[in-house]
Design an enzyme around this catalytic site. Structure first.
Site, PDB file in Angstrom:
ATOM      1  N   ASP A 210      17.436 -39.464  -1.895  1.00 21.00           N
ATOM      2  CA  ASP A 210      16.196 -40.049  -1.395  1.00 21.00           C
ATOM      3  C   ASP A 210      15.978 -41.408  -2.068  1.00 21.00           C
ATOM      4  O   ASP A 210      16.424 -41.631  -3.198  1.00 21.00           O
ATOM      5  CB  ASP A 210      15.036 -39.102  -1.729  1.00 21.00           C
ATOM      6  N   GLU A 211      15.280 -42.315  -1.386  1.00 21.42           N
ATOM      7  CA  GLU A 211      14.966 -43.651  -1.937  1.00 21.42           C
ATOM      8  C   GLU A 211      16.236 -44.333  -2.461  1.00 21.42           C
ATOM      9  O   GLU A 211      16.270 -44.881  -3.572  1.00 21.42           O
ATOM     10  CB  GLU A 211      13.923 -43.550  -3.065  1.00 21.42           C
TER      11      GLU A 211
END
Length: 692
Positions: A210-211
């Site tokens: 994620d991110e």
């Protein structure tokens, strides 16, 4: 799996991806987290054992929320998914395998925080017989972190290397790891220990990130090793929102992933947050960046919406009045204060907006930070000024007697305070009568001499604008901050420069001798800093920097102080790489807005105590969609704060008065005796128009 029906076409395509490396380029507000958690749930529902799935993110809160969603979608057996932050993942690996490294660690090691690390560094300096006053502990801690995370080979200075080696040895001797070690030792195990590497390469069948745009070089290397066998690596991120290079985030990781894994791409550009005129401004702006691994064009089904407002103010104070007027107008239209955010490039820019909000009685909070006058460096500077005026103020004496460091320890301060109570005098007076070590006694005498010299020099000062340069030079406070040489220190220096603006404006606001004007200014600051603001998080306007609100959204966003050399910052103008990151910061700001977006700038702004002509940020022109857009919704004369003849006003010092005339920015006001007629800037923070 009825939750699949809630996904749009691009999200669904990503979630049911057949396998292999995939880069999901997820634009702002496009359902990134929903897509990632749905992907994990889809894998589980299609037979992948939960404990063979690794998903990493950056915040503990995000990891907990993602695991909760996956469990809700697939059932309690999903609890065995490896869903951690990068550092927590490293901790799991090291608990199992750290003894295999050659450093003598046992599995029951402890992890220290930032403050623990600084204390250990300070102790090593003392043990080496070096003078702690010659080093900034914070700077050394940052330097050691940089050295470890970038795997540098040597230090520039011998003493730094000695301290680092002792610091690292102390950690190992005492079974301690710092945050950098959690990732570095994990990478070392994966790179250099074949059995460990192959176990995790074959244990995990899918790795999700994620991110991804926020990953650094070490994190990418860990990811690359873990995914090199099965290549089922699913990363989600938005390179256009990569704004953390100062924390080590590597913008080029997106290109590296596409190249190293020959990954497919899916773009999420269906926005669920903003109306389309706001998104057009965002798209237009970010298209000026040339270095983009994947271009995209955000659109939504939320309608055309209102065009962004571009407000051109005459000066910085009128800009703050414009923002506050709009906030009040929108409140009257039914918006809540909690729906609105005022965003700026750095924390020092909050002050004028805080003061305008306070003047109008509008509740606000500093999001992710503290009020301007509550910041340590501001409190320290004001404490110095108050002590110079009146050395008997023990509260302020204790605050700054050892700032910057003067080798005056806590025990010496306690002895001095006790002696002062016995004699019935101030701590400043008790310096001459307290039995202390020779070093502490000498330092206190030097401090007393410094304050007495400054007290004499204050008698020779004329203008309030002189006080901050004098204070910072005499106390060596700025030298202390410059020695730290990091972004936090730079912010603190900027805040002190903003305090210079406060005093420079005070020369226009107050009358009398230097000390009389200074006393009035300090009283006014006390009124601001002692506001009884509610501490709850309900129905307050949010004031914040762009970095502090990444990931959040607001119905109304004011992007203020949009001026060249401020945003983009002057430091970014010499580098195309840094300028493009500044543009991404602006892009993040625009995409926080759901319904209304304002850009504002001023022709004149007080900078470091002098009024300068400002130019609108290039980002204003770059974001303007070529449609029929108004330049502004008010000109300066329509701002309701400004006065006219006959208005009744109230001044914090002079009381009630009536405006006799207004000449440009100067109001002539008749107050009751003994004050009489005064000429005051109509934007004076102590002046308030009475509401009818």
């Amino acid at each position: 799996m009825n939750w699949l029906a809630t996904l749009n076409e691009s999200q669904l395509k990503a979630v049911i991806h057949k396998g292999g490396p995939l880069f999901v380029v997820a634009g702002a507000g496009t359902g990134k987290t929903k897509t990632l958690t749905s992907r994990i749930a889809y894998l589980i529902m299609n037979g992948v054992e939960p404990h063979k799935i690794l998903a990493v993110t950056f915040m503990n809160k995000a990891a907990r929320e993602m695991k909760h969603r996956v469990v809700e979608m697939t059932g309690p057996h999903a609890m065995s998914v490896w869903l951690y932050t990068f550092h927590a993942f490293g901790l799991q690996i090291l608990r199992r395998h750290i003894a295999e490294l050659s450093y003598g660690y046992r599995p029951n090691f402890n992890v220290i925080d930032e403050d623990d690390g600084k204390k250990i560094i300070q102790d090593q300096i003392k043990d080496l017989g070096l003078d702690t006053k010659m080093f900034s502990i914070k700077l050394l801690k940052n330097l050691f972190s940089l050295y470890k995370s970038r795997r540098m080979e040597e230090f520039e200075r011998t003493d730094e290397e000695k301290i680092f080696k002792r610091y690292q040895q102390y950690l190992r001797d005492n079974q301690l790891l710092d945050f950098d070690d959690l990732l570095l030792y994990t990478l070392e195990l994966l790179e250099d220990y074949k059995a460990v590497r192959e176990f995790y390469q074959y244990h995990f069948k899918h790795v999700l990130v994620d991110e991804f745009q926020d990953t650094d070089a070490i994190q990418y290397k860990i990811l690359k090793i873990l995914g090199t066998v099965h290549k089922n690596v699913f990363v989600v991120g938005d390179p256009d929102q990569s704004i953390y290079s100062f924390r080590g985030a590597n913008y080029e990781n997106a290109r590296l992933f596409l190249k190293d894994f020959d990954a497919e791409q899916i773009v999420l550009d269906q926005n669920y947050r903003s109306t389309n005129q706001i998104l057009r401004a965002a798209n237009q702006l970010i298209n000026y960046n040339f270095n983009r691994p994947q271009a995209k064009n955000l659109e939504s089904d939320l309608g055309i919406g209102e065009a962004p407002i571009y407000h051109h103010a005459q000066n910085d104070i009128r800009e703050s009045f414009f923002v506050v007027n709009e906030i009040r107008r929108l409140k009257n239209l039914g918006y809540q204060y909690d729906d609105m955010a005022v965003l700026y490039r750095n924390n020092a820019l909050s002050r004028l907006f805080e003061e305008a909000l306070i003047k109008e009685g509008i509740p606000y909070i500093i999001y992710g930070g503290i009020s301007f006058y509550e910041r340590k460096e501001i409190k320290d500077a004001l404490a110095y000024i108050r002590i110079v005026i009146d050395p008997s103020l023990d509260f302020y004496f204790k605050r700054i007697v050892n700032v910057p460091k003067r080798s005056i320890g806590l025990v010496s301060i306690q002895k001095l305070e006790q002696r002062a109570k016995e004699l019935g005098v101030s701590m400043f007076e008790a310096i001459d009568y307290t039995d202390l070590t020779p070093a502490a006694k000498n330092s206190l005498f030097e401090f007393k001499q410094l304050i007495n010299e400054m007290n004499q020099d204050f008698n020779d000062l004329v203008d309030l604008s002189q006080i901050m340069p004098y204070l910072m030079a005499k106390t060596k406070y700025i030298d202390m901050l410059r020695a730290e040489d990091n972004e936090i220190a730079d912010d603190r220096i900027d805040n002190l420069k903003e305090l210079q603006n406060v005093f420079t404006r005070g020369d226009m606001y107050y009358e009398g001798s230097f000390i009389e004007k200074l006393t009035q200014q300090l009283d006014q600051i006390a009124l601001y800093s002692d506001q009884d603001q509610d501490l709850d998080d309900f129905d307050h306007v949010k004031l914040a920097t762009y970095h502090q609100v990444k990931g959040l959204e607001f119905k109304v966003v004011f992007m203020v102080v949009m001026e060249e050399n401020i945003f983009p910052s002057d430091r970014s103008l010499m580098s195309s790489t840094e300028l493009e990151e500044e543009r991404r910061v602006a892009y993040v700001g625009i995409t926080r807005a759901k319904e209304k977006l304002y850009f504002s700038y001023a022709d004149q702004r007080m900078v470091y105590g002098s009024m300068r002509y400002s130019y609108p940020s290039r980002f204003i022109q770059e974001s303007r969609v070529k449609l029929d857009q108004p330049k502004t919704i008010y000109d300066g004369d329509q701002v309701s704060h400004l006065l006219k003849t006959g208005d009744k006003v109230e001044h914090n010092v002079f009381g009630l008065g009536v405006v006799i005339s207004v000449d440009e920015d100067i109001a002539t006001i008749a107050f009751g005796m003994p004050h009489g007629i005064k000429k005051i800037l109509e934007s004076h923070p102590a002046l308030r128009k009475q509401r009818k």
